[in-house]
Design a protein around this motif. Structure first.
Motif, PDB file in Angstrom:
ATOM      1  N   THR A  59       0.771  10.787 -53.243  1.00 25.96           N
ATOM      2  CA  THR A  59      -0.300  11.650 -52.761  1.00 25.96           C
ATOM      3  C   THR A  59       0.209  12.512 -51.627  1.00 25.96           C
ATOM      4  O   THR A  59       1.234  12.251 -51.086  1.00 25.96           O
ATOM      5  N   ALA A  60      -0.524  13.564 -51.268  1.00 23.12           N
ATOM      6  CA  ALA A  60      -0.006  14.453 -50.243  1.00 23.12           C
ATOM      7  C   ALA A  60      -1.034  15.174 -49.435  1.00 23.12           C
ATOM      8  O   ALA A  60      -2.189  15.062 -49.671  1.00 23.12           O
ATOM      9  N   LYS A  61      -0.627  16.002 -48.475  1.00 26.86           N
ATOM     10  CA  LYS A  61      -1.494  16.702 -47.587  1.00 26.86           C
ATOM     11  C   LYS A  61      -1.062  18.069 -47.230  1.00 26.86           C
ATOM     12  O   LYS A  61       0.074  18.338 -47.198  1.00 26.86           O
ATOM     13  N   PHE A  62      -2.030  18.851 -46.870  1.00 25.73           N
ATOM     14  CA  PHE A  62      -1.765  20.254 -46.699  1.00 25.73           C
ATOM     15  C   PHE A  62      -2.526  20.869 -45.549  1.00 25.73           C
ATOM     16  O   PHE A  62      -3.575  20.417 -45.202  1.00 25.73           O
ATOM     17  N   ARG A  63      -2.004  21.966 -45.023  1.00 21.62           N
ATOM     18  CA  ARG A  63      -2.685  22.678 -43.944  1.00 21.62           C
ATOM     19  C   ARG A  63      -2.088  24.065 -43.837  1.00 21.62           C
ATOM     20  O   ARG A  63      -0.881  24.224 -43.912  1.00 21.62           O
ATOM     21  N   PRO A  64      -2.911  25.105 -43.684  1.00 19.50           N
ATOM     22  CA  PRO A  64      -2.421  26.477 -43.720  1.00 19.50           C
ATOM     23  C   PRO A  64      -1.760  26.943 -42.435  1.00 19.50           C
ATOM     24  O   PRO A  64      -2.122  27.949 -41.869  1.00 19.50           O
ATOM     25  N   CYS A  92      -0.432  13.450 -57.773  1.00 25.59           N
ATOM     26  CA  CYS A  92      -0.546  12.637 -56.562  1.00 25.59           C
ATOM     27  C   CYS A  92       0.799  12.474 -55.880  1.00 25.59           C
ATOM     28  O   CYS A  92       1.812  12.265 -56.519  1.00 25.59           O
ATOM     29  N   PHE A  93       0.801  12.568 -54.556  1.00 30.51           N
ATOM     30  CA  PHE A  93       2.008  12.315 -53.765  1.00 30.51           C
ATOM     31  C   PHE A  93       1.566  12.039 -52.329  1.00 30.51           C
ATOM     32  O   PHE A  93       0.754  12.738 -51.766  1.00 30.51           O
ATOM     33  N   GLY A  94       2.096  10.969 -51.755  1.00 22.41           N
ATOM     34  CA  GLY A  94       1.657  10.555 -50.433  1.00 22.41           C
ATOM     35  C   GLY A  94       0.287   9.906 -50.515  1.00 22.41           C
ATOM     36  O   GLY A  94       0.083   8.959 -51.256  1.00 22.41           O
ATOM     37  N   ASP A  95      -0.671  10.431 -49.791  1.00 22.53           N
ATOM     38  CA  ASP A  95      -2.032   9.897 -49.796  1.00 22.53           C
ATOM     39  C   ASP A  95      -3.065  10.862 -50.357  1.00 22.53           C
ATOM     40  O   ASP A  95      -4.245  10.539 -50.403  1.00 22.53           O
ATOM     41  N   LEU A  96      -2.651  12.033 -50.726  1.00 22.53           N
ATOM     42  CA  LEU A  96      -3.592  13.016 -51.264  1.00 22.53           C
ATOM     43  C   LEU A  96      -3.118  13.512 -52.625  1.00 22.53           C
ATOM     44  O   LEU A  96      -2.175  12.987 -53.199  1.00 22.53           O
ATOM     45  N   THR A 126      -9.678  14.381 -41.859  1.00 21.57           N
ATOM     46  CA  THR A 126     -10.171  14.341 -43.222  1.00 21.57           C
ATOM     47  C   THR A 126     -11.672  14.143 -43.217  1.00 21.57           C
ATOM     48  O   THR A 126     -12.293  13.912 -42.186  1.00 21.57           O
ATOM     49  N   SER A 127     -12.253  14.222 -44.414  1.00 21.95           N
ATOM     50  CA  SER A 127     -13.706  14.103 -44.529  1.00 21.95           C
ATOM     51  C   SER A 127     -14.198  12.717 -44.133  1.00 21.95           C
ATOM     52  O   SER A 127     -15.359  12.531 -43.828  1.00 21.95           O
ATOM     53  N   SER A 128     -13.304  11.727 -44.135  1.00 22.32           N
ATOM     54  CA  SER A 128     -13.703  10.383 -43.756  1.00 22.32           C
ATOM     55  C   SER A 128     -13.616  10.172 -42.250  1.00 22.32           C
ATOM     56  O   SER A 128     -13.963   9.125 -41.741  1.00 22.32           O
ATOM     57  N   GLY A 129     -13.148  11.196 -41.527  1.00 26.30           N
ATOM     58  CA  GLY A 129     -13.074  11.110 -40.085  1.00 26.30           C
ATOM     59  C   GLY A 129     -11.751  10.580 -39.572  1.00 26.30           C
ATOM     60  O   GLY A 129     -11.522  10.529 -38.373  1.00 26.30           O
ATOM     61  N   SER A 130     -10.862  10.161 -40.453  1.00 23.97           N
ATOM     62  CA  SER A 130      -9.563   9.656 -40.029  1.00 23.97           C
ATOM     63  C   SER A 130      -8.626  10.820 -39.764  1.00 23.97           C
ATOM     64  O   SER A 130      -8.937  11.962 -40.030  1.00 23.97           O
ATOM     65  N   SER A 131      -7.463  10.536 -39.213  1.00 24.77           N
ATOM     66  CA  SER A 131      -6.491  11.576 -38.923  1.00 24.77           C
ATOM     67  C   SER A 131      -5.270  11.375 -39.786  1.00 24.77           C
ATOM     68  O   SER A 131      -4.773  10.268 -39.930  1.00 24.77           O
ATOM     69  N   SER A 132      -4.787  12.436 -40.403  1.00 24.78           N
ATOM     70  CA  SER A 132      -3.626  12.329 -41.265  1.00 24.78           C
ATOM     71  C   SER A 132      -2.794  13.584 -41.128  1.00 24.78           C
ATOM     72  O   SER A 132      -3.311  14.646 -40.814  1.00 24.78           O
TER      73      SER A 132
END
Length: 294
Positions: free
Chosen positions: A30-35, A152-156, A44-50
């Protein structure tokens, strides 16, 4: 919202869309992204930080954007490249190494006509990297995706949305929706939707009406704050949003008949790389590699 879920299956051998994978493995990265051009903390929408590591890279000759995405929170820091270009593979791999990432996927949004993909070179230089393209493209790759699949890659993950019209195999990759997924979302639109424009519809199985419907049904239905990252830009833009394109895109804000007239009268020149790029990209860029080696 896409509801279909299908794990990607990796074949032990290089295959075509018509071949069944042998000894498939279940892949769950899983994975993550940001512009932004850096590694950042992302709520994230769950309030955690990633953490999401994101880079937008540019190849000036074909004006192609390549996107590097990685999960900086995961121990392995798994990463993928979207729309890599053969001429900038060494640059991209140098960045991957400097950032301590593990490249696992090389992904294409479609069979490009203006440059040779870097996926074949990446596979030859980094053992274990898997190439991905849509099944509808009829091109060769290690993994084939269909609408509704999740990469999926990482957590997203990235969702796969079919956006044909520029070519029959065009897809848009969208960051996930739901708990522990980053917001705002990001859409890697290939040539289907460009910033204040769209891909041409006069070759490679084009259908202007299909492109119009694809963008309106698969991209313009995303949240308005979704970031739009295209495969190309020729005017110096780097990012847009769904809302901006719905308001200001000079082609896709028009009705379908007007869109048809616009696309039918662009009078564009024949793509100078198409006779080289398309055959090479149908085989993961390997044809170009083999011709250079001979």
């Amino acid at each position: 919202m896409l509801s279909k879920f299908r794990f990607l299956q990796i074949s032990a051998t290089f295959s075509s869309p018509k071949q069944k994978a042998s000894f498939p493995q279940i892949v769950k990265f899983t994975a993550k992204f940001r512009p932004k051009m850096s590694s950042v903390s992302y709520s994230t929408s769950s309030g955690s930080s990633s953490k999401l590591l994101f880079r937008q890279l540019f190849e000036k000759e074909s004006c192609t954007y390549t996107y590097l995405l990685a999960d900086a929170s995961h121990p392995d820091k798994p990463a993928l490249l979207v729309d890599p270009v053969d001429k900038t593979v060494d640059r991209d791999l140098s960045l991957v190494k400097e950032l301590g990432l593990k490249l696992i996927y090389a992904i294409n949004t479609h069979v490009h006509a203006d440059h040779v993909t870097g996926t074949g070179l990446l596979k030859s230089k980094v053992p274990g990297v898997k190439s991905i393209i849509s099944k509808a493209s009829n091109a060769k790759a290690d993994l084939f995706v269909e609408p509704g699949d999740k990469i999926c890659f990482g957590d997203l993950f990235l969702e796969v949305r079919a956006t044909p019209g520029h070519t029959q195999g065009c897809v848009t990759y969208v960051t996930g929706d739901g708990p522990n997924q980053p917001q705002p979302r990001m859409a890697f639109t290939g040539d289907a939707l460009l910033i204040r424009g769209c891909g041409r519809t006069d070759f490679q199985g084009w259908k202007f009406e299909q492109l119009y419907k694809s963008v309106h049904s698969q991209i313009f239905t995303l949240p308005k704050d979704t970031f739009v990252y295209p495969a190309h830009d020729y005017k110096g833009f780097s990012v847009s949003t769904v809302e901006e394109e719905m308001l200001y895109n000079p082609r896709l804000t028009k009705d379908e008949e007007t869109f048809k007239n616009i696309m039918s009268n662009l009078n564009l020149s024949y793509p100078k790389m198409i006779d080289v790029a398309v055959p090479a990209n149908m085989v993961c860029g390997l044809q170009d590699i083999e011709s250079k080696a001979s």
